[in-house]
Design a protein around this motif. Structure first.
Motif, PDB file in Angstrom:
ATOM      1  N   THR A  38       0.795  -1.229   0.000  1.00  0.00           N
ATOM      2  CA  THR A  38       0.000   0.000   0.000  1.00  0.00           C
ATOM      3  C   THR A  38       0.831   1.284   0.000  1.00  0.00           C
ATOM      4  N   VAL A  39       2.052   1.219   0.476  1.00  0.00           N
ATOM      5  CA  VAL A  39       2.896   2.414   0.527  1.00  0.00           C
ATOM      6  C   VAL A  39       3.745   2.465  -0.741  1.00  0.00           C
ATOM      7  N   ASN A  40       3.847   3.637  -1.310  1.00  0.00           N
ATOM      8  CA  ASN A  40       4.652   3.840  -2.513  1.00  0.00           C
ATOM      9  C   ASN A  40       6.029   3.201  -2.332  1.00  0.00           C
ATOM     10  N   PRO A  41       6.451   2.342  -3.262  1.00  0.00           N
ATOM     11  CA  PRO A  41       7.740   1.645  -3.131  1.00  0.00           C
ATOM     12  C   PRO A  41       8.955   2.567  -3.034  1.00  0.00           C
ATOM     13  N   LYS A  42       8.806   3.810  -3.457  1.00  0.00           N
ATOM     14  CA  LYS A  42       9.923   4.757  -3.386  1.00  0.00           C
ATOM     15  C   LYS A  42      10.145   5.272  -1.965  1.00  0.00           C
ATOM     16  N   ILE A  43       9.141   5.113  -1.108  1.00  0.00           N
ATOM     17  CA  ILE A  43       9.255   5.582   0.283  1.00  0.00           C
ATOM     18  C   ILE A  43      10.023   4.539   1.077  1.00  0.00           C
ATOM     19  N   LYS A  44      11.171   4.955   1.629  1.00  0.00           N
ATOM     20  CA  LYS A  44      12.039   4.047   2.368  1.00  0.00           C
ATOM     21  C   LYS A  44      12.252   4.476   3.812  1.00  0.00           C
ATOM     22  N   ASN A  45      11.663   5.589   4.191  1.00  0.00           N
ATOM     23  CA  ASN A  45      11.826   6.115   5.541  1.00  0.00           C
ATOM     24  C   ASN A  45      10.804   5.469   6.476  1.00  0.00           C
ATOM     25  N   LYS A  46      11.290   4.813   7.527  1.00  0.00           N
ATOM     26  CA  LYS A  46      10.380   4.082   8.419  1.00  0.00           C
ATOM     27  C   LYS A  46       9.372   4.995   9.105  1.00  0.00           C
ATOM     28  N   ASN A  47       9.751   6.216   9.422  1.00  0.00           N
ATOM     29  CA  ASN A  47       8.814   7.131  10.081  1.00  0.00           C
ATOM     30  C   ASN A  47       7.688   7.549   9.141  1.00  0.00           C
ATOM     31  N   LYS A  80      15.643  -0.715   1.522  1.00  0.00           N
ATOM     32  CA  LYS A  80      16.951  -0.075   1.381  1.00  0.00           C
ATOM     33  C   LYS A  80      18.021  -1.026   0.859  1.00  0.00           C
ATOM     34  N   VAL A  81      17.724  -2.317   0.802  1.00  0.00           N
ATOM     35  CA  VAL A  81      18.696  -3.283   0.283  1.00  0.00           C
ATOM     36  C   VAL A  81      18.604  -3.337  -1.231  1.00  0.00           C
ATOM     37  N   GLY A  82      19.585  -3.974  -1.854  1.00  0.00           N
ATOM     38  CA  GLY A  82      19.645  -4.031  -3.307  1.00  0.00           C
ATOM     39  C   GLY A  82      18.385  -4.533  -3.979  1.00  0.00           C
ATOM     40  N   LYS A  83      17.899  -5.704  -3.579  1.00  0.00           N
ATOM     41  CA  LYS A  83      16.716  -6.287  -4.216  1.00  0.00           C
ATOM     42  C   LYS A  83      15.695  -6.637  -3.133  1.00  0.00           C
ATOM     43  N   PRO A  84      14.739  -5.739  -2.873  1.00  0.00           N
ATOM     44  CA  PRO A  84      13.749  -5.998  -1.824  1.00  0.00           C
ATOM     45  C   PRO A  84      12.877  -7.211  -2.146  1.00  0.00           C
ATOM     46  N   VAL A  85      12.398  -7.863  -1.110  1.00  0.00           N
ATOM     47  CA  VAL A  85      11.490  -8.997  -1.302  1.00  0.00           C
ATOM     48  C   VAL A  85      10.125  -8.485  -1.741  1.00  0.00           C
ATOM     49  N   LYS A  86       9.395  -9.318  -2.457  1.00  0.00           N
ATOM     50  CA  LYS A  86       8.051  -8.952  -2.892  1.00  0.00           C
ATOM     51  C   LYS A  86       7.015  -9.379  -1.871  1.00  0.00           C
ATOM     52  N   SER A  87       7.358 -10.398  -1.086  1.00  0.00           N
ATOM     53  CA  SER A  87       6.413 -10.920  -0.112  1.00  0.00           C
ATOM     54  C   SER A  87       7.160 -11.359   1.150  1.00  0.00           C
ATOM     55  N   PHE A  88       6.606 -11.025   2.304  1.00  0.00           N
ATOM     56  CA  PHE A  88       7.188 -11.415   3.582  1.00  0.00           C
ATOM     57  C   PHE A  88       6.532 -12.708   4.047  1.00  0.00           C
ATOM     58  N   LYS A  89       7.327 -13.613   4.593  1.00  0.00           N
ATOM     59  CA  LYS A  89       6.816 -14.891   5.074  1.00  0.00           C
ATOM     60  C   LYS A  89       6.711 -14.860   6.592  1.00  0.00           C
ATOM     61  N   SER A  90       5.888 -15.737   7.125  1.00  0.00           N
ATOM     62  CA  SER A  90       5.640 -15.746   8.576  1.00  0.00           C
ATOM     63  C   SER A  90       6.663 -16.612   9.316  1.00  0.00           C
ATOM     64  N   THR A  91       7.927 -16.323   9.081  1.00  0.00           N
ATOM     65  CA  THR A  91       8.991 -17.102   9.719  1.00  0.00           C
ATOM     66  C   THR A  91       9.659 -16.369  10.876  1.00  0.00           C
ATOM     67  N   SER A  92       9.437 -15.048  10.976  1.00  0.00           N
ATOM     68  CA  SER A  92      10.063 -14.303  12.067  1.00  0.00           C
ATOM     69  C   SER A  92       9.346 -12.976  12.294  1.00  0.00           C
ATOM     70  N   ALA A  93       9.609 -12.385  13.443  1.00  0.00           N
ATOM     71  CA  ALA A  93       9.114 -11.054  13.779  1.00  0.00           C
ATOM     72  C   ALA A  93      10.248 -10.330  14.495  1.00  0.00           C
ATOM     73  N   ASP A  94      10.208  -9.020  14.448  1.00  0.00           N
ATOM     74  CA  ASP A  94      11.243  -8.222  15.097  1.00  0.00           C
ATOM     75  C   ASP A  94      10.824  -7.902  16.530  1.00  0.00           C
TER      76      ASP A  94
END
Length: 124
Positions: A38-47, A80-94
């Motif tokens: 939903t957020v524009n892919p160009k936006i990389k600022n977490k805030n 911010k990494v070279g090739k961002p993932v397209k989909s996040f998997k439910s393998t971990s949380a921060d």
């Protein structure tokens, strides 16, 4: 210099605790995917990402305030990494110190889940 301590341990949750942790991982991944879509892919600022999605993440996915913030931060870091993932998997949380605690005294850990805090004993 800031020192970071990392604890590596295996959790030994009850079946009920494991189910709550699994549901939290799924909700966290779904929140990351929602933000990423939903957020524009160009936006990389977490805030900025957080400002656009925080309330919806909290209401839609049932995450605690800090898990919602961590989901926004994960998407921002991934972008911010070279090739961002397209989909996040439910393998971990921060997790950070506000939603995770480890007690050496009784070898237990407490983690915030989507419903409430779960305490489990770790196995070394």
């Amino acid at each position: 210099m800031k020192q970071t301590l990392t604890i590596v341990c295996q959790l030994n949750p009850t079946p009920e605790q494991a189910q709550k942790l699994d549901k939290t991982l799924v909700a966290f991944a779904e929140a990351c995917n929602y933000v990423n879509e939903t957020v524009n892919p160009k936006i990389k600022n977490k805030n900025r990402i957080q400002a656009e999605t925080y309330k919806e993440i909290r209401s839609r996915f049932g995450l605690s305030a800090n898990l919602a913030v961590r989901a926004c931060a994960r998407v921002a870091a991934n972008r911010k990494v070279g090739k961002p993932v397209k989909s996040f998997k439910s393998t971990s949380a921060d997790y950070d110190a506000r939603i995770f605690s480890y007690r050496e005294k009784d070898q237990s850990a407490s983690l915030t889940t989507i419903w409430f805090s779960v305490t489990t004993r770790s196995v070394n």
